[in-house]
Design a protein around this motif. Structure first.
Motif, mmCIF file in Angstrom:
data_model
loop_
_atom_site.group_PDB
_atom_site.id
_atom_site.type_symbol
_atom_site.label_atom_id
_atom_site.label_comp_id
_atom_site.label_asym_id
_atom_site.label_seq_id
_atom_site.Cartn_x
_atom_site.Cartn_y
_atom_site.Cartn_z
ATOM 1 N N LYS A 14 0.838 -1.204 0.000
ATOM 2 C CA LYS A 14 0.000 0.000 0.000
ATOM 3 C C LYS A 14 0.869 1.248 0.000
ATOM 4 N N ALA A 15 0.406 2.271 -0.709
ATOM 5 C CA ALA A 15 1.063 3.579 -0.694
ATOM 6 C C ALA A 15 0.560 4.353 0.522
ATOM 7 N N VAL A 16 1.510 4.750 1.384
ATOM 8 C CA VAL A 16 1.186 5.560 2.557
ATOM 9 C C VAL A 16 2.104 6.778 2.524
ATOM 10 N N GLY A 17 1.544 7.927 2.189
ATOM 11 C CA GLY A 17 2.399 9.082 1.951
ATOM 12 C C GLY A 17 3.354 8.768 0.814
ATOM 13 N N GLN A 18 4.625 9.045 0.990
ATOM 14 C CA GLN A 18 5.626 8.816 -0.051
ATOM 15 C C GLN A 18 6.293 7.447 0.070
ATOM 16 N N LYS A 19 5.774 6.596 0.933
ATOM 17 C CA LYS A 19 6.382 5.290 1.179
ATOM 18 C C LYS A 19 5.489 4.160 0.680
ATOM 19 N N LEU A 20 6.124 3.020 0.406
ATOM 20 C CA LEU A 20 5.398 1.776 0.185
ATOM 21 C C LEU A 20 5.460 0.975 1.479
ATOM 22 N N ILE A 21 4.316 0.478 1.923
ATOM 23 C CA ILE A 21 4.219 -0.235 3.192
ATOM 24 C C ILE A 21 3.672 -1.635 2.910
ATOM 25 N N ASN A 22 4.339 -2.661 3.479
ATOM 26 C CA ASN A 22 3.872 -4.028 3.265
ATOM 27 C C ASN A 22 2.776 -4.393 4.259
#
Length: 545
Positions: A14-22
């Motif tokens: 998932k995209a959370v802000g400018q990061k990809l989060i597993n």
């Protein structure tokens, strides 16, 4: 410990802000390879001329040479064999965490009479299989619509029939594209190993920019259809003109978006990607270099560290092609292959027996176990020993972190001008960095540019010891010269002093550190500092002892 614990490839991405989060809430960068020429065969990867530059032309050639029945056999074997579980195993073993699967709509849509669209179930099952292999071996999958109905580029890369972007000319093609994505989203809505949906590959080169105002409305319509059946998978949007023109992006329209650019032909420096970094800040979304490669290994060592240092996920293009050493896998050229090239260029037609022998030898050669494997490509992408790092590709994290200079900016040459490190051309060479997609071997940075450090200047280089490697001893090789006849260079690794190298002449030469250093798996940092005089550095290598 469960299978997912301790592994970065786990759960819906998932995209959370400018990061990809597993799925466990941990940040991840995608590091992957693309399966070019599998579900959408590309002629340049077959070493074919324009007469065989896209799937429909290659298909026509095969049918003309061996007949319709054997042609059908050829393609079913091809699709089953070109990318197999053995490829997936090797990709995972190499330390990649993702793959990008380019899909031709003609691969999935059954062509026939007008009416309700039918899908090729056998080919969907093949897509299921590769997704299943990736789940087993822990590689996120990006589904990439590389060739949309009618073609989104009007060129060979999307299997365009009439060299026009008919996706944007015919409303029926738009609807087929929307329906295709709805079908895929419904099929894979519960499949966590699918990282996201790459809606259109490289839409509309500049010469078709009059249609650019249709891209974002189509992106929105596709996303709306996807969200009717799937609210969990990430939506990936590419810019126009080979994914490089992001001026089309107006406003974010979904809460799970990632923006994608491609990079092949130009300088691997921060200036070249600044517009993408700016858009990341503006939209507050992660960004992705979804295709880059087709160059030499020295360029890879610079470009892919650029992405890492700027926290950009990346995907190398491409995993496998014929007769080249700048991809991890190289297909051996079948004997007599030139007969097919000549035929496509208007030469005489090989007899059926000869053509069948050549084509079935090709089918034999495309299996992973029959390919020539080039591990040095992966070593360069990850900067693992013993990849050569051109000195001009010091870190991209800015002054005080990746480099330090005593007297401010010097000698700008149109490359890395945001920095102040003195980069010079090798004597007698004044080439301009350049690259044309598909040609390869054009950006030979290590052969004609080098870093020149004044006294007390320093530069740093990150490199990685593979996670699968045991702690062992390494030397460092450096190509150096002293413009003033003598110089000293201090070498540190991870902040610890390793050696002081003394130069006593003004000729280029290779020096090796005398004392090997023990390094464990993970990221490490070399810092090179000029001590008492100017020194030139052309490249460095970390060498297993």
């Amino acid at each position: 410990m469960t299978l997912s614990q301790g592994h970065e490839v786990t759960g819906f991405l998932k995209a959370v802000g400018q990061k990809l989060i597993n799925g466990e809430g941990r940040e991840i960068l995608l590091r992957g390879v693309g399966f070019g020429s599998w579900m959408l065969p590309e002629g340049y990867m077959w070493m074919f001329p324009n007469g065989g530059d896209r799937p429909r032309r290659i298909e026509l050639m095969v049918k003309e040479l061996v007949g319709e029945e054997k042609a059908e056999q050829f393609w079913e074997i091809y699709y089953e064999r070109y990318t197999s579980e053995e490829d997936i195993k090797q990709i995972a073993a190499d330390g990649y965490n993702s793959v990008r699967v380019p899909i031709n709509s003609r691969f999935l849509i059954v062509e026939g009479d007008a009416g309700a669209v039918q899908y090729h179930e056998q080919h969907l099952v093949l897509l299921d299989k590769v997704i299943g292999w990736c789940r087993e071996h822990r590689l996120y999958v990006i589904l990439d619509l590389h060739g949309a109905p009618g073609g989104q580029t009007g060129t060979n890369i999307d299997d365009s029939e009439n060299d026009q972007p008919e996706l944007f000319i015919d409303e029926n093609n738009k609807q087929m594209t929307i329906d295709l994505w709805r079908m895929l989203a419904k099929r894979y809505k519960d499949e966590w190993i699918v990282a996201g949906y790459d809606l259109l590959n490289e839409p509309l080169p500049n010469w078709f920019s009059s249609y650019n105002n249709q891209i974002m409305p189509l992106y929105r319509d596709i996303t709306k259809a996807i969200r009717e059946v799937d609210d969990r998978h990430m939506i990936i949007l590419e810019g126009a003109h080979w994914a490089t023109d992001w001026s089309i992006f107006d406003d974010p329209f979904d809460n799970n978006l990632m923006l994608q650019f491609h990079k092949y032909w130009n300088n691997p420096d921060t200036e070249s990607i600044q517009t993408y970094l700016d858009k990341r800040e503006e939209w507050n979304v992660p960004i992705y270099m979804g295709e880059g490669g087709e160059n030499n290994k020295e360029w890879y060592a610079g470009a892919f560290r650029l992405f890492e240092d700027h926290n950009i996920s990346w995907n190398f293009w491409t995993w496998k092609k014929m007769g080249k050493d700048n991809s991890p896998c190289s297909v051996n050229i079948p004997s007599g292959w030139q007969l097919l090239i000549d035929y496509l260029e208007g030469g005489s037609k090989p007899d059926e027996a000869t053509a069948e022998r050549i084509l079935w030898e090709y089918l034999h050669n495309i299996s992973f176990v029959e390919c020539i494997y080039h591990p040095e490509v992966t070593l360069s992408l990850f900067r693992r020993p013993k990849a050569r790092i051109p000195a001009i590709f010091y870190g991209y994290k800015g002054a005080g972190v990746s480099y330090g200079i005593k007297e401010g900016k010097r000698n700008p040459i149109g490359f890395r001008n945001q920095d102040g490190v003195d980069i010079r051309f090798v004597e007698g060479s004044r080439e301009t960095p350049s690259f044309e997609h598909g040609k390869g071997e054009a950006w030979k940075a290590d052969e004609w540019m080098y870093v020149q450090l004044a006294a007390e200047d320093w530069v740093s280089y990150d490199f990685t010891v593979a996670d699968t490697a045991e702690a062992s001893l390494y030397f460092i090789d450096l190509c150096l010269f002293a413009p003033n006849g003598s110089a000293g260079l201090a070498v540190t690794i991870d902040g610890e002093s390793i050696e002081r190298i003394e130069l006593v002449d003004s000729l280029w030469g290779t020096k090796r550190t005398h004392n090997p250093v023990k390094l464990a798996a993970g990221l490490h940092r070399i810092e090179l500092s000029s001590i008492d005089n100017s020194i030139g550095i052309q490249w460095l290598e970390v060498i297993p002892a």
